[in-house]
Write a protein that holds these residues in place. Structure first.
Motif, PDB file in Angstrom:
ATOM      1  N   MET A 153       7.095   0.294 -10.548  1.00  0.00           N
ATOM      2  CA  MET A 153       5.940   0.101  -9.676  1.00  0.00           C
ATOM      3  C   MET A 153       6.216  -0.963  -8.619  1.00  0.00           C
ATOM      4  SD  MET A 153       2.610   0.282 -12.147  1.00  0.00           S
ATOM      5  CE  MET A 153       2.074   1.819 -12.912  1.00  0.00           C
ATOM      6  N   MET A 154       6.764  -2.091  -9.035  1.00  0.00           N
ATOM      7  CA  MET A 154       7.008  -3.179  -8.095  1.00  0.00           C
ATOM      8  C   MET A 154       8.010  -2.769  -7.017  1.00  0.00           C
ATOM      9  SD  MET A 154       6.950  -6.644 -10.397  1.00  0.00           S
ATOM     10  CE  MET A 154       6.789  -7.663  -8.946  1.00  0.00           C
ATOM     11  N   THR A 155       8.932  -1.879  -7.373  1.00  0.00           N
ATOM     12  CA  THR A 155       9.949  -1.446  -6.423  1.00  0.00           C
ATOM     13  C   THR A 155       9.438  -0.362  -5.485  1.00  0.00           C
ATOM     14  OG1 THR A 155      11.689  -1.960  -8.028  1.00  0.00           O
ATOM     15  CG2 THR A 155      12.280  -0.499  -6.202  1.00  0.00           C
ATOM     16  N   PHE A 156       8.705   0.607  -6.026  1.00  0.00           N
ATOM     17  CA  PHE A 156       8.425   1.824  -5.265  1.00  0.00           C
ATOM     18  C   PHE A 156       7.002   1.931  -4.721  1.00  0.00           C
ATOM     19  CE2 PHE A 156      11.979   3.082  -8.085  1.00  0.00           C
ATOM     20  CZ  PHE A 156      12.916   3.293  -7.077  1.00  0.00           C
ATOM     21  N   VAL A 157       6.049   1.142  -5.227  1.00  0.00           N
ATOM     22  CA  VAL A 157       4.698   1.211  -4.664  1.00  0.00           C
ATOM     23  C   VAL A 157       4.688   0.851  -3.171  1.00  0.00           C
ATOM     24  CG1 VAL A 157       2.441   0.054  -4.655  1.00  0.00           C
ATOM     25  CG2 VAL A 157       3.339   1.017  -6.768  1.00  0.00           C
ATOM     26  N   PRO A 158       5.386  -0.222  -2.736  1.00  0.00           N
ATOM     27  CA  PRO A 158       5.374  -0.510  -1.295  1.00  0.00           C
ATOM     28  C   PRO A 158       5.935   0.641  -0.453  1.00  0.00           C
ATOM     29  CG  PRO A 158       6.155  -2.409  -2.518  1.00  0.00           C
ATOM     30  CD  PRO A 158       6.090  -1.281  -3.497  1.00  0.00           C
ATOM     31  N   LEU A 159       7.023   1.276  -0.933  1.00  0.00           N
ATOM     32  CA  LEU A 159       7.614   2.385  -0.198  1.00  0.00           C
ATOM     33  C   LEU A 159       6.685   3.593  -0.191  1.00  0.00           C
ATOM     34  CD1 LEU A 159      11.267   2.171  -1.589  1.00  0.00           C
ATOM     35  CD2 LEU A 159      10.420   1.296   0.591  1.00  0.00           C
ATOM     36  N   GLN A 197       3.577   3.124   2.071  1.00  0.00           N
ATOM     37  CA  GLN A 197       3.922   3.278   3.481  1.00  0.00           C
ATOM     38  C   GLN A 197       4.196   4.739   3.829  1.00  0.00           C
ATOM     39  OE1 GLN A 197       7.770   1.653   4.842  1.00  0.00           O
ATOM     40  NE2 GLN A 197       6.630   0.650   6.486  1.00  0.00           N
ATOM     41  N   ALA A 198       4.935   5.428   2.963  1.00  0.00           N
ATOM     42  CA  ALA A 198       5.320   6.811   3.260  1.00  0.00           C
ATOM     43  C   ALA A 198       4.115   7.741   3.269  1.00  0.00           C
ATOM     44  CB  ALA A 198       6.350   7.288   2.239  1.00  0.00           C
ATOM     45  N   ARG A 199       3.173   7.547   2.335  1.00  0.00           N
ATOM     46  CA  ARG A 199       2.013   8.456   2.243  1.00  0.00           C
ATOM     47  C   ARG A 199       0.773   7.897   2.937  1.00  0.00           C
ATOM     48  NH1 ARG A 199       0.577  10.479  -3.467  1.00  0.00           N
ATOM     49  NH2 ARG A 199       1.448   8.562  -4.370  1.00  0.00           N
ATOM     50  N   ASP A 200       0.899   6.678   3.492  1.00  0.00           N
ATOM     51  CA  ASP A 200      -0.219   6.043   4.200  1.00  0.00           C
ATOM     52  C   ASP A 200      -1.472   6.015   3.322  1.00  0.00           C
ATOM     53  OD1 ASP A 200      -1.506   4.755   6.262  1.00  0.00           O
ATOM     54  OD2 ASP A 200      -2.119   6.607   7.259  1.00  0.00           O
ATOM     55  N   ILE A 201      -1.321   5.410   2.137  1.00  0.00           N
ATOM     56  CA  ILE A 201      -2.417   5.398   1.163  1.00  0.00           C
ATOM     57  C   ILE A 201      -2.970   3.998   0.932  1.00  0.00           C
ATOM     58  CG2 ILE A 201      -1.793   7.503  -0.063  1.00  0.00           C
ATOM     59  CD1 ILE A 201      -0.206   5.813  -2.042  1.00  0.00           C
ATOM     60  N   GLY A 202      -2.692   3.067   1.836  1.00  0.00           N
ATOM     61  CA  GLY A 202      -3.263   1.739   1.688  1.00  0.00           C
ATOM     62  C   GLY A 202      -2.212   0.649   1.688  1.00  0.00           C
ATOM     63  N   SER A 203      -2.680  -0.575   1.452  1.00  0.00           N
ATOM     64  CA  SER A 203      -1.824  -1.761   1.526  1.00  0.00           C
ATOM     65  C   SER A 203      -1.200  -2.072   0.173  1.00  0.00           C
ATOM     66  CB  SER A 203      -2.643  -2.960   2.007  1.00  0.00           C
ATOM     67  OG  SER A 203      -1.941  -4.160   1.816  1.00  0.00           O
ATOM     68  N   ALA A 204       0.140  -2.165   0.153  1.00  0.00           N
ATOM     69  CA  ALA A 204       0.823  -2.569  -1.074  1.00  0.00           C
ATOM     70  C   ALA A 204       0.471  -4.011  -1.431  1.00  0.00           C
ATOM     71  CB  ALA A 204       2.327  -2.419  -0.907  1.00  0.00           C
ATOM     72  N   ALA A 205       0.246  -4.852  -0.416  1.00  0.00           N
ATOM     73  CA  ALA A 205      -0.130  -6.246  -0.685  1.00  0.00           C
ATOM     74  C   ALA A 205      -1.456  -6.304  -1.442  1.00  0.00           C
ATOM     75  CB  ALA A 205      -0.234  -7.020   0.626  1.00  0.00           C
ATOM     76  N   ALA A 206      -2.420  -5.458  -1.055  1.00  0.00           N
ATOM     77  CA  ALA A 206      -3.700  -5.412  -1.762  1.00  0.00           C
ATOM     78  C   ALA A 206      -3.510  -4.938  -3.197  1.00  0.00           C
ATOM     79  CB  ALA A 206      -4.667  -4.499  -1.021  1.00  0.00           C
ATOM     80  N   PHE A 207      -2.612  -3.981  -3.383  1.00  0.00           N
ATOM     81  CA  PHE A 207      -2.308  -3.489  -4.730  1.00  0.00           C
ATOM     82  C   PHE A 207      -1.839  -4.637  -5.624  1.00  0.00           C
ATOM     83  CE2 PHE A 207       0.809  -2.014  -7.824  1.00  0.00           C
ATOM     84  CZ  PHE A 207       0.168  -0.938  -8.435  1.00  0.00           C
ATOM     85  N   PHE A 208      -0.873  -5.417  -5.135  1.00  0.00           N
ATOM     86  CA  PHE A 208      -0.324  -6.498  -5.955  1.00  0.00           C
ATOM     87  C   PHE A 208      -1.328  -7.638  -6.122  1.00  0.00           C
ATOM     88  CE2 PHE A 208       3.713  -4.502  -4.524  1.00  0.00           C
ATOM     89  CZ  PHE A 208       4.201  -4.204  -5.786  1.00  0.00           C
ATOM     90  N   LEU A 209      -2.187  -7.860  -5.145  1.00  0.00           N
ATOM     91  CA  LEU A 209      -3.216  -8.885  -5.280  1.00  0.00           C
ATOM     92  C   LEU A 209      -4.200  -8.507  -6.387  1.00  0.00           C
ATOM     93  CD1 LEU A 209      -4.617 -11.471  -4.308  1.00  0.00           C
ATOM     94  CD2 LEU A 209      -5.838 -10.079  -2.627  1.00  0.00           C
ATOM     95  N   VAL A 210      -4.673  -7.261  -6.381  1.00  0.00           N
ATOM     96  CA  VAL A 210      -5.595  -6.799  -7.426  1.00  0.00           C
ATOM     97  C   VAL A 210      -4.930  -6.886  -8.787  1.00  0.00           C
ATOM     98  CG1 VAL A 210      -6.849  -4.793  -8.326  1.00  0.00           C
ATOM     99  CG2 VAL A 210      -6.913  -5.309  -5.876  1.00  0.00           C
ATOM    100  N   PHE A 211      -3.695  -6.424  -8.875  1.00  0.00           N
ATOM    101  CA  PHE A 211      -2.970  -6.483 -10.147  1.00  0.00           C
ATOM    102  C   PHE A 211      -2.863  -7.910 -10.667  1.00  0.00           C
ATOM    103  CE2 PHE A 211       1.326  -7.549 -11.759  1.00  0.00           C
ATOM    104  CZ  PHE A 211       1.185  -7.043 -13.045  1.00  0.00           C
TER     105      PHE A 211
END
Length: 396
Positions: A229-235, A238-252
């Motif tokens: 998750m930590m490796t591929f969520v940011p990619l 970005q690729a599917r334009d489904i939101g901010s990876a930074a927000a994902f890690f902040l919530v987590f």
């Protein structure tokens, strides 16, 4: 649900525990100042992405290889001695970093620091394990994990902040100063553990603690997914334009920090703390499946919530069970065994899931990743971890 335990509640916040947690916070913070800064340093000096990865991998490799011997050293020589020695190695090697090092010199320094970190974690974790009373073991481990999370977050942000507004030398110097501060506190630590007698001797068999293996394998299954998750969520975001990876890690991170002490405290009150493992694994499965079908930012945040809640629920319980199942004079080896498997899961996750993603795509990869915690649920049921009484049979 398991019935509540009637064991007496002991005081948690001893001065020595606060001191070791302060050392832990400072050292983890300084270490995570370096992780992003060194990657940028190597890249700025013409290093390729593969060289950046090699420097990071060598650091992890050195840490993992030496860790079983370090755990046995803690049991034989005592946690404080290994703690002071390991921080000294990290600090002295780090003091060289502000010098303009060529890449071979940088790699040598990181290898030396990797050996220091290999010794540090079994020493600090075992010291804190000895200082946390048995009746509040899960809660104490939850707070320790929360402080470590804060150290990771602050260190990473501070490192990037210093590089963006100054020079690499400034970030390296800041990390070295914080590490030397932790070393001074470690020297002043006053704590003599009241450990029961055991067969404390050097042996190959003593490098691994069998009682720690089953909960540690379950933990490794979770870090396998976490590494992916930590490796591929940011990619993927970005690729599917489904939101901010930074927000994902902040919530987590926020959910994780809340859940760890709550789960640990609840596990101490249950007759069997293991009943919390399967809910944690189920939430991890839901997180991976949500990522597989994510199409909107709110579902990305939901996946982060599931992941933080699952990891935060199960991990303090699994760490406490490692101690519950192990004689006290073997806690150093038990903690080292647990950490090796934890790190192996984290390291193998991106490697294996990266191959899967290249063949199936990101969405399908996350769906397939959910099978790993499902297999861990089978292991929990077959080994009876979910029915083991809190506190085990080894005492405190």
């Amino acid at each position: 649900m398991s019935r509540l335990s009637t064991r007496p509640v002991e005081a948690l916040w001893r001065p020595a525990l606060v001191h070791v947690m302060a050392i832990d916070f400072m050292l983890i913070g300084s270490g995570h100042i370096l992780i992003p800064v060194i990657a940028l340093y190597v890249s700025a000096r013409g290093g390729s992405e593969s060289l950046v990865g090699m420097v990071a991998s060598l650091f992890m490799f050195a840490s993992i290889v030496l860790r079983p011997a370090a755990g046995l050293a803690v049991d034989v020589a005592g946690g404080k001695r290994v703690l002071v020695l390991s921080i000294g190695v990290i600090a002295l090697a780090g003091a060289v970093l502000p010098i303009e090092l060529a890449l071979p010199g940088l790699i040598a320094v990181r290898l030396i620091q990797g050996f220091g970190w290999a010794c540090y974690f079994p020493a600090s974790t075992t010291l804190m394990s000895e200082l946390i009373p048995a009746s509040r073991r899960g809660e104490g481990i939850g707070y320790v994990s929360m402080v470590r999370n804060i150290g990771v977050a602050i260190g990473s942000v501070a490192g990037l902040f210093l590089v963006e507004r100054g020079h690499f030398d400034l970030a390296f110097a800041a990390a070295a100063l914080v590490t030397f501060g932790a070393w001074i506190i470690a020297w002043r630590l006053r704590w003599t553990p009241d450990r029961p007698p055991g067969a404390l001797s050097w042996s190959v068999r003593g490098l691994v603690e069998p009682g720690a293996i089953n909960p540690s394998v379950v933990s490794a299954a979770m870090t396998f997914v976490m590494g992916g998750m930590m490796t591929f969520v940011p990619l993927d975001a970005q690729a599917r334009d489904i939101g901010s990876a930074a927000a994902f890690f902040l919530v987590f991170t926020l959910v994780l920090m809340i859940m760890r002490p709550l789960s640990g405290r609840l596990s101490d009150r249950l007759h069997s703390r293991g009943v919390l493992i399967i809910p944690g694994l189920v939430l991890t499965v839901l997180s991976a499946l949500t990522l597989a079908f994510t199409e909107h930012p709110w579902t990305l945040w939901l996946a982060a919530f599931f992941w933080g809640a699952g990891f935060g629920t199960a991990q303090p319980v699994l760490r406490a069970m490692v101690l519950d199942r192990t004689p006290r004079h073997r806690w150093g080896a038990a903690n080292a065994t647990s950490m090796v498997l934890y790190d192996l899961g984290f390291a193998l996750g991106p490697l294996v899931l990266g191959v899967v993603a290249s063949r199936t795509g990101m969405a399908a990869m996350f769906g397939l990743a959910s099978l790993v915690p499902l297999l861990a649920i089978v292991l929990v049921l077959r080994t009876g971890l979910h029915h083991e009484p809190s506190g085990g049979t080894t005492g405190s």
